[in-house]
Enzyme design. Structure first.
Site, PDB file in Angstrom:
ATOM      1  N   ASP A  40     -50.836  38.012 -82.013  1.00  0.00           N
ATOM      2  CA  ASP A  40     -50.931  39.733 -81.299  1.00  0.00           C
ATOM      3  C   ASP A  40     -50.981  40.473 -82.242  1.00  0.00           C
ATOM      4  OD1 ASP A  40     -48.783  37.787 -82.385  1.00  0.00           O
ATOM      5  OD2 ASP A  40     -47.592  38.875 -80.603  1.00  0.00           O
ATOM      6  N   ASP A  94     -61.732  33.174 -77.480  1.00  0.00           N
ATOM      7  CA  ASP A  94     -62.094  33.700 -76.569  1.00  0.00           C
ATOM      8  C   ASP A  94     -62.361  35.452 -76.508  1.00  0.00           C
ATOM      9  OD1 ASP A  94     -64.115  33.755 -74.633  1.00  0.00           O
ATOM     10  OD2 ASP A  94     -62.762  32.974 -73.321  1.00  0.00           O
ATOM     11  N   ASP A 150     -64.172  39.364 -78.103  1.00  0.00           N
ATOM     12  CA  ASP A 150     -64.243  40.708 -76.724  1.00  0.00           C
ATOM     13  C   ASP A 150     -64.112  41.542 -77.546  1.00  0.00           C
ATOM     14  OD1 ASP A 150     -65.089  38.219 -75.529  1.00  0.00           O
ATOM     15  OD2 ASP A 150     -65.206  40.063 -73.723  1.00  0.00           O
ATOM     16  N   TYR A 197     -58.121  24.815 -71.693  1.00  0.00           N
ATOM     17  CA  TYR A 197     -58.882  24.816 -71.099  1.00  0.00           C
ATOM     18  C   TYR A 197     -59.271  24.124 -70.113  1.00  0.00           C
ATOM     19  CZ  TYR A 197     -60.698  29.375 -73.117  1.00  0.00           C
ATOM     20  OH  TYR A 197     -60.634  31.087 -72.994  1.00  0.00           O
ATOM     21  N   LYS A 212     -50.158  31.152 -82.652  1.00  0.00           N
ATOM     22  CA  LYS A 212     -48.934  31.196 -82.557  1.00  0.00           C
ATOM     23  C   LYS A 212     -47.958  30.407 -82.374  1.00  0.00           C
ATOM     24  CE  LYS A 212     -46.788  34.881 -79.734  1.00  0.00           C
ATOM     25  NZ  LYS A 212     -46.910  36.199 -80.502  1.00  0.00           N
TER      26      LYS A 212
END
Ligand code: NAD
Length: 362
Positions: free
Chosen positions: A221, A245, A249, A133, A188
């Site tokens: 993933d 983030d 969702d 970010y 990751k």
């Protein structure tokens, strides 16, 4: 701030922000009254309304006003479409998290109403101050660069301090709730070998202080897929900023939609209620937004205030808000549920339903 009275800033935000924040505030006022919580609410300008009035989306008066409050209720911001000449470009929300060091973004995801999956009860603990970010990961400046007109470099920042404190927050939460006592670290590290290697190192270090909590880890993933196929297997997910983030969702989608997903941004001294969802320009102004996420975010803020200052009325107010909201969401009457849940109620009607339930709670 004293043991009894609570002063909160209300920042309505953009798009559906004013609609869902108004609903949350009405419910807050009613529940506070029932529980003799002495409450002062102060409205501060932010977003496009502030831009119209002051030429910027996060005026200094708002920042100063926030410092005088015990906590804040923030609606979503249409940061993706802010004017480029805004002095606070790209967004107030990042500035607030950085200015007040709101390092932990706590995002509970529960099966409420008609989700894809039943029995989901997990919490995403998302680091909030660094990673990819660019508006908050440097002491000064913005961390995307144009070395030439055809190339952009985006800088990822991972620090030991931020990893250590978010890991500790996740284990504390796992330890305090009656869940599966399981923390899953999401990363990751097969690609972001150094950064996510450091993150995992700090998570494993934190785990040693919580022997009663199991630690698992997974690639982002694969976890994204499992959040659709078997979300019930998770308890606490701890992860870096951008993964958290995105995964919130995904998980919210499995559990019933963004309108149901609350969140709290918290640090050592301050906390802010802010739903996971954005300003939903596609439905803004229609009066049909689901205010549940904002309402439950406010309940989270009240619980946080109880944990910090021991205000029992704040805790009881939060409990009432949650019970009344869950009762309405359990309703099989489509007249009581909002459109995103397959119902027919608009925001006002849904709010009235919760107020009615609140009035009847014993
Ligand atoms: P969004 O979350 O606003 O909307 C995604 C979809 O979910 C839309 O179809 C929307 O109608 C629906 N939705 C969201 N909240 C809902 C609610 N409470 N009730 C019913 N339906 C709801 O995401 P987006 O469209 O990608 O972004 C819109 C704007 O919001 C952008 O400017 C983006 O930058 C901003 N944004 C802000 C925040 C924040 O302030 N916390 C978070 C995400 C996006």
């Amino acid at each position: 701030m004293n043991g009894k009275s609570v002063k909160l800033a209300v920042l309505k935000g953009d798009g559906i922000g004013p609609e869902v924040v108004q609903s949350a505030v009405e419910i807050l006022r009613f529940a506070a009254e029932r529980n003799s919580l002495s409450l002062e609410l102060v409205e501060l300008k932010i977003g496009l309304e502030a831009y119209k009035l002051f030429g910027r989306t996060f005026p200094p008066e708002t920042l100063e006003g926030m410092k005088l409050c015990d906590g804040w209720i923030l609606g979503p911001l249409s940061a993706g479409s802010y004017p480029k000449d805004d002095q606070d470009y790209p967004m107030a929300s990042g500035k607030i998290r950085k200015e007040f060091d709101l390092f932990a973004n706590i995002r509970p995801i529960k099966s409420l109403a008609r989700g894809l999956n039943k029995n989901i009860d997990l919490v995403i603990v998302r680091e909030n101050t660094e990673d990819f970010y660019p508006d908050r990961n440097l002491f000064k400046g913005y961390s995307e660069f144009w070395p030439n007109e055809d190339t952009v470099l985006s800088l990822r920042v991972i620090t030991r301090k931020a990893c250590a404190r978010i890991a500790e927050a996740a284990f504390r939460l796992a330890s305090s709730r009656s869940g599966k006592k399981l923390v899953t670290a999401v990363h990751k590290s097969n690609v972001l070998i150094e950064g996510d290697g450091l993150f995992l190192e700090e998570v494993r270090k934190a785990a040693r202080n919580f022997p009663e909590i199991r630690l698992n880890d997974g690639l982002v993933d694969s976890v994204a897929m499992q959040l659709v196929t078997s979300p019930q297997s998770f308890d606490i997910i701890v992860t870096t900023n951008m993964f958290g983030d995105i995964l919130s969702d995904v998980a919210a989608g499995s559990a019933g939609g963004l309108g149901l997903a609350p969140s709290l941004n918290s640090g050592e001294k301050y906390a802010m209620a802010q739903a996971v969802h954005g300003s939903a320009p596609d439905i803004a102004g229609k009066g049909i937004a689901n205010p549940t996420a904002e309402i439950l975010s406010v309940a989270m803020l009240l619980k946080w205030l109880h944990s910090k200052i021991g205000n029992e009325s704040a805790r009881d107010t939060a409990g009432d808000i949650e019970r009344a909201t869950y009762e309405v969401l359990d309703s099989t009457e489509s007249a009581a549920l909002t459109v995103d849940l397959g119902g027919e109620a608009n925001t006002k009607r849904f709010t009235r339903e919760i107020l009615d339930r609140l009035g009847k709670l014993v």
